[in-house]
Design an enzyme around this catalytic site. Structure first.
Site: not given
Length: 737
Positions: A41, A114, A118, A330
């Site tokens: 991303e 991720d 999303e 994360y």
């Protein structure tokens, strides 16, 4: 001769033939080497991962969503079972074509967005956009931390896109569109153009407005406390009155306190009770997103947005010498789960550095109810990277946040601490005074705690005392007036806590919820507290009264539960949306007809005249707060900031106005004659105020010691006063005028 020439020719030709063959083989070998495209991303993450994977891998960034719903319209086909109408995000077409071109040259494409809803949706959209443009095999990979081992393991074990997780994201996106794109136009028509409303942000706004109403309704009540000094030898200590005539003292006034003092001041002081208790203090679980945001707000003063921005930097990778290292796992998670690898690594570090504080078995923590548990807790990727080890590579704020995370994680796998509390009761007449002191007798996990340490763990020192011992009293009493405290306004920390407790939003949305309310000028920060504006309260009132079934925490929490069920493939997302939309749309139409227009209700007339056309100026509400605009609009478009005070610079006739630094910077207050006059202040002027000593204006200030107070802006003036002097100050300022 001919034969010899032919022979020589043959000899010289052989090396040439070998070279050509070698070149052809090399080209064939190069062509046969597998090429893999990895799509993440962010560019920072791409840089870190590409170094870990080496040759044969190209890592590119999608920069978030490349394909999404358009901003200009609802883009949900209600008649076709609520199917979303996706487009390439404006300005992202070039990047998408580049990724398609890279995919065409590759043998494998690994989608590494991720590991959340999303991220899964980003991977799903990329898969659809790339699969017709390349013959490459497209797979999905996920990882919880950016380390060589985690990345290489993910690459070795690619999987498929989780369609259920994509459907959960799709359901949330469509639901928010249906709510926002129906409520917002209603607000444009009834209140003001450019306003917005959302399913989650409106509920958060309601919580803040409800709390503000509680604050306003609260009436403080006076009460008093009493402390006294006692001594043994040279040791003097202070104890507090806890009982009077065998009852808890109810001291409403100074007279009540003085009455007790008069009765006991000549009494003998005797120790009547002494208790020593030990308490075991267990280490707390590692951080989840909400707990990290709360700790960063309380300990470091970070708002939620800043916390997540810095955590993102630590996760994506920090340059440490020649290597780029992802320092934390994360950072969007609601789980306290710890992987076995991380447990083994932290226990090895504790064993080497604090062997006495290593438990016989790893400590496990229960995952909270409703947690998605897709990720581990937030933790350092390597326990050996202590804050001292990495501090030369990090900025000040990066180091402070990393220290919080490191301390919390390492301490959660260490032994308990033990405290010893001594509580002493002292009788003086019919009054009982009590004093306590605590000390750590076993430090346990506190050996690695600095930033997270609590001052409450150790308090006071008492001399050796025993029951029936007579103490000396120097008759020093300390009566103190107090007022009961009303409900506290929400801060970033307490707002995140209540959002989590009530099931409103998810770890990834806590910070954006608060940011959206601030950006829309529905809420302002005042001394780190979230205070609703007039606009925010008006919108909240309209929405709550018109849509009580939607703008409430119960509905929002229920939606999160249903989204979880969609992700588990237990319910169909379209059916869930359909059940909601019919009644909601019917109510929208009813309110549109019945709601009275409030346009212009926030405008105020002023005595100031337009310096361009002479018509009266109006105080109007804009995107960033109030401003002055000509009542002759649209013929006259003159507008300016509201003056707060006269510029104090000698010879300058300008006025102090609120200004904003570029981007998302904080407000500051400067002269309207800038750049001719460069006067500025970071403190807000008090409208109509004047310093009684020097004549400059006063400003609002706040610190932990004094709370809210007012001070002169003149650096050469020492005028400072408390809130209790406000009335005297204002009368002095008015008399000088």
């Amino acid at each position: 001769m001919a034969k010899t020439a032919e022979s020589e020719s043959s000899k010289t030709a052989k090396p040439k033939s070998t070279k050509a063959k070698s070149s052809k083989t090399a080209k064939k070998s190069a062509k046969s080497k597998k090429q893999t495209l990895v799509i993440v991303e962010s560019p920072a993450k791409a840089t870190t991962i590409e170094k870990y994977l080496g040759k044969g891998y190209t890592v590119k960034a999608s920069m978030g969503h490349l394909i999404d719903l358009p901003k200009s319209r609802m883009a949900v086909d209600i008649e076709n079972n609520f199917q979303p109408e996706y487009i390439t995000v404006r300005g992202r077409a070039k990047l998408l074509k580049e990724l398609q071109k890279d995919a065409k040259k590759s043998d494998f494409v690994l989608l590494a967005s991720d590991n959340d809803r999303e991220g899964e949706a980003i991977a799903w959209h990329l898969n659809r956009a790339l699969k017709d443009k390349t013959e490459a095999v497209i797979k999905r990979i996920v990882f919880n931390e950016i380390t060589p081992v985690a990345i290489k393991d993910a690459v070795k074990n690619p999987g498929e896109i989780d369609e259920s997780k994509v459907n959960a994201q799709k359901a949330r996106r469509v639901l928010d569109r249906l709510v926002g794109y129906n409520l917002s136009p209603l607000l444009w028509e009834k209140v003001k153009n450019g306003l917005s409303a959302g399913r989650v942000q409106s509920v958060a706004l309601r919580l803040i407005c409800d709390r503000e109403s509680e604050v306003e309704k609260f009436i403080p009540e006076e009460y008093w406390t009493l402390e006294a000094d006692f001594s043994k030898g040279k040791s003097v200590f202070t104890a507090q009155l806890v009982l009077y005539k065998n009852e808890k003292p109810n001291l409403k006034s100074e007279a009540d306190v003085n009455k007790i003092i008069a009765e006991i001041q000549n009494s003998q002081c005797v120790v009547t009770d002494l208790k020593v208790t030990e308490k075991t203090v267990k280490p707390k679980p590692p951080f989840t997103t909400s707990k990290l945001q709360q700790a960063a707000a309380n300990r470091l003063g970070f708002n939620s947005r800043k916390t997540m921005q810095i955590a993102q930097q630590l996760y994506e990778g920090i340059q440490m010498g020649e290597n780029r290292v992802g320092l934390i796992s994360y950072m969007r998670t609601d789980s306290v789960r710890i992987s076995q690898t991380a447990l083994d690594e932290v226990r090895e570090w504790i064993s080497a550095n604090y062997p006495g504080e290593l438990p016989s078995e790893p400590i496990s923590y229960a995952v909270g109810k409703g947690a998605q548990d897709a990720h581990e807790c937030i933790r350092p990727t390597y326990s050996k990277y202590t804050p001292d080890y990495v501090k030369s590579y990090l900025s000040r704020d990066q180091l402070r946040l990393y220290t919080l995370i490191w301390e919390k994680f390492v301490s959660c796998q260490m032994t308990n601490a033990k405290t010893e509390t001594t509580s002493v009761d002292i009788k003086a007449g019919e009054a009982i005074f009590r004093v306590s002191s605590s000390k750590l007798i076993e430090k346990g996990f506190y050996k690695v705690i600095r930033t997270l340490s609590s001052k409450d763990e150790i308090s006071g020192n008492l001399p050796a005392l025993k029951v029936d011992e007579v103490l000396s009293s120097n008759h020093k009493f300390y009566p103190e007036q107090h007022f009961t405290q009303g409900p506290a306004r929400y801060t970033d920390a307490s707002m995140v806590k209540v959002l989590e407790e009530k099931g409103i939003g998810r770890p990834s949305t806590y910070a954006p919820i608060i940011s959206t309310l601030l950006d829309r000028y529905y809420v302002q920060r005042s001394n780190k507290q979230l205070v609703p504006t007039e606009l925010g309260r008006m919108i909240c009132k309209i929405l709550v009264e018109a849509f009580p079934d939607v703008i409430n925490e119960g509905f929002t929490a229920e939606v999160e539960t249903k989204l979880d069920e969609v992700e588990k493939n237990n319910i169909v997302w379209n059916d869930f949306i359909g059940e909601f939309y019919g009644p909601f749309k019917k109510r929208i139409d009813e309110v549109d007809k019945s709601q009275e227009s409030m346009k212009g209700s926030l405008d105020e007339t002023t005595d100031e005249l337009c310096d361009k056309c002479g018509k009266p100026m109006l105080k109007k509400l804009g995107r960033f707060g109030y401003f002055l605009a000509c009542s002759g609009f649209p013929e006259c478009k003159n507008a300016k900031s509201i003056p707060l005070a006269k510029c104090p610079v000698e010879g300058c006739d300008g006025e102090i106005i609120e200004r904003k630094s570029k981007g998302r910077g904080r407000s500051f207050y400067g002269c309207s004659n800038y750049p001719k006059c460069s006067f500025l202040s970071h403190f807000k002027p008090i409208v109509g105020s004047k310093c009684p000593k020097c004549g400059w204006f006063l400003v609002e200030k706040f610190d932990k010691k004094n709370g809210n107070y007012k001070s002169c802006i003149n650096p050469a003036c020492d005028y400072l006063h408390s809130e209790t002097e406000d009335e005297n100050l204002m009368s002095m300022a008015e008399s000088e005028d």
